[in-house]
Design an enzyme around this catalytic site. Structure first.
Site, PDB file in Angstrom:
ATOM      1  N   GLY A  47      65.206  30.519  11.264  1.00  0.00           N
ATOM      2  CA  GLY A  47      63.820  30.267  10.842  1.00  0.00           C
ATOM      3  C   GLY A  47      63.763  29.292   9.686  1.00  0.00           C
ATOM      4  O   GLY A  47      62.898  29.386   8.811  1.00  0.00           O
ATOM      5  N   GLN A  93      57.930  28.870   6.419  1.00  0.00           N
ATOM      6  CA  GLN A  93      57.362  28.785   5.075  1.00  0.00           C
ATOM      7  C   GLN A  93      58.420  29.025   4.000  1.00  0.00           C
ATOM      8  O   GLN A  93      58.534  28.267   3.045  1.00  0.00           O
ATOM      9  CB  GLN A  93      56.222  29.802   4.911  1.00  0.00           C
ATOM     10  N   ILE A 124      63.814  26.931  16.199  1.00  0.00           N
ATOM     11  CA  ILE A 124      63.572  26.637  17.621  1.00  0.00           C
ATOM     12  C   ILE A 124      62.939  25.258  17.828  1.00  0.00           C
ATOM     13  O   ILE A 124      62.740  24.833  18.956  1.00  0.00           O
ATOM     14  CB  ILE A 124      62.682  27.712  18.301  1.00  0.00           C
ATOM     15  N   TYR A 167      54.315  43.655  13.685  1.00  0.00           N
ATOM     16  CA  TYR A 167      55.136  42.992  12.669  1.00  0.00           C
ATOM     17  C   TYR A 167      55.634  44.025  11.648  1.00  0.00           C
ATOM     18  O   TYR A 167      56.827  44.099  11.353  1.00  0.00           O
ATOM     19  CB  TYR A 167      54.286  41.919  11.988  1.00  0.00           C
ATOM     20  N   LYS A 182      59.493  45.328  10.991  1.00  0.00           N
ATOM     21  CA  LYS A 182      60.156  45.184   9.691  1.00  0.00           C
ATOM     22  C   LYS A 182      60.550  46.551   9.110  1.00  0.00           C
ATOM     23  O   LYS A 182      61.613  46.690   8.505  1.00  0.00           O
ATOM     24  CB  LYS A 182      59.248  44.423   8.717  1.00  0.00           C
TER      25      LYS A 182
HETATM   26  N1  SER Z   1      52.701  37.154   4.686  1.00  0.00           N
HETATM   27  C1  SER Z   1      52.926  38.103   5.729  1.00  0.00           C
HETATM   28  C2  SER Z   1      51.789  38.174   6.666  1.00  0.00           C
HETATM   29  O1  SER Z   1      50.680  37.949   6.232  1.00  0.00           O
HETATM   30  C3  SER Z   1      53.160  39.457   5.153  1.00  0.00           C
HETATM   31  O2  SER Z   1      54.509  39.603   4.932  1.00  0.00           O
HETATM   32  O3  SER Z   1      51.963  38.492   7.803  1.00  0.00           O
END
Ligand code: SER
Length: 316
Positions: free
Chosen positions: A10, A14, A37, A141, A145
């Site tokens: 990645g 960001q 990628i 997400y 995590k």
């Molecule tokens: N910055 C991330 C998001 O907004 C949170 O870890 O998904």
């Protein structure tokens, strides 16, 4: 013996695009293997295509470059993740479990896993959220995590894998744009202020979230990775905290620079995600264990963002 090389997945993202440069400064450009990628925007150093679900290619890269350290940054963020839960799980978690096994098999010396405030959920106390609280995340997400965090601790306990992890708040930087997260507004708003003088915010005016300036986020990453192993007492993921604010508060800060800046509010599904996350974070464990300390407060962050963004925008 020559120093081993560092692999970043990645690396176009960001965090990755900024972290790669910092690591290159510390270790030398030829020690950093950036992977992603798609082709990176800036051409420097060594870049290889890698889809993190392609385990064979990952192993090949580890062997070819004699990789000793990995920063596994590839992931699909909270808002985008909701559009495709299965793909998000595969990219964020299934690939990570493979990565952990491969790291043990190939004797990777250190592995970094970026965790997030998204591991918390609607049942977590929102204010000054402590390190060890119930995690019932509401997004795929966050689920991926939170599960990754548990695997971190498991691989450390069972196999002695030196895995280290931080729960990043929303990250704000001038160098790169986030993609598909819930905290993205806090970066987009700066670009909007300079380019259009107006921003339509997808969160409510009073939705408070923890955030961090990129410089501090990168410092935290380097600090935890350089800390002596015995200082990194928690292996699943450390709370870190820097600033927190509402859209209304950041608007007031932006108006110090752009007094005519207009803010509209059209909350969408991301408002609900944001409401399930903490508004502030207790990071005393990181402070005690590896002396974490942020440098930027809200005002310094806003000033630095505008200084750098206006500079870079005047060059294009
Ligand atoms: N910055 C991330 C998001 O907004 C949170 O870890 O998904």
């Amino acid at each position: 013996m020559a120093e081993k090389t560092i692999l970043i997945t990645g690396a176009n993202g960001q965090i990755g695009s900024v972290l790669a440069k910092r690591l290159a400064k510390i270790h030398g450009e030829d020690r950093i293997i950036k992977t992603d990628i798609s082709q990176p925007e800036e051409e420097w150093g060594i870049f290889e295509f890698l889809n993190v679900i392609d385990t064979d290619s990952l192993v090949e890269l580890i062997e070819t470059y004699d990789i000793g350290e990995i920063y596994h940054l590839a992931a699909i963020l909270s808002a985008n993740g909701e559009r495709n839960p299965r793909i998000t799980w595969n990219v964020n978690l299934a690939s990570y479990l493979n990565m952990l096994h491969i790291a043990v098999e190939h004797k990777i010396e250190k592995l970094f896993f970026p965790s997030t405030i998204a591991v918390f959920g609607p049942t977590t106390p929102r204010e000054n959220t402590a390190q060890d609280v119930p995690l019932l995340p509401s997004t795929v997400y966050g689920m991926s995590k939170a599960t990754g965090e548990m695997w971190n601790q498991y691989f450390y306990d069972q196999y002695g894998l030196d895995v280290r992890s931080i729960r990043y708040p929303g990250i704000i930087g001038y160098q790169s744009l986030p993609g598909g997260g819930t905290t993205d507004y806090a970066v987009e708003i700066f670009h909007a202020a300079i380019d259009h003088g107006v921003f339509d915010c997808y969160l409510n005016h009073d939705t408070r979230l923890p955030m961090i300036y990129m410089e501090d986020a990168i410092n935290a990453t380097i600090d935890i990775m350089q800390a002596p192993s015995e200082q990194v007492k928690l292996r699943y993921g450390y709370n870190i905290s820097a600033v927190n604010f509402t859209p209304e508060e950041i608007t007031a800060e932006i108006r110090r620079h752009y007094p005519g800046f207009k803010m509209n509010y059209t909350p969408d599904y991301r408002e609900q995600i944001a409401r399930s996350w903490p508004s502030s974070i207790d990071d005393s464990a990181a402070k005690n264990d590896w002396q974490w300390q942020p440098k930027y407060d809200l005002t310094q962050m806003v000033d630095d963002m505008f200084t750098n963004l206006t500079k870079s925008k005047s060059h294009v």
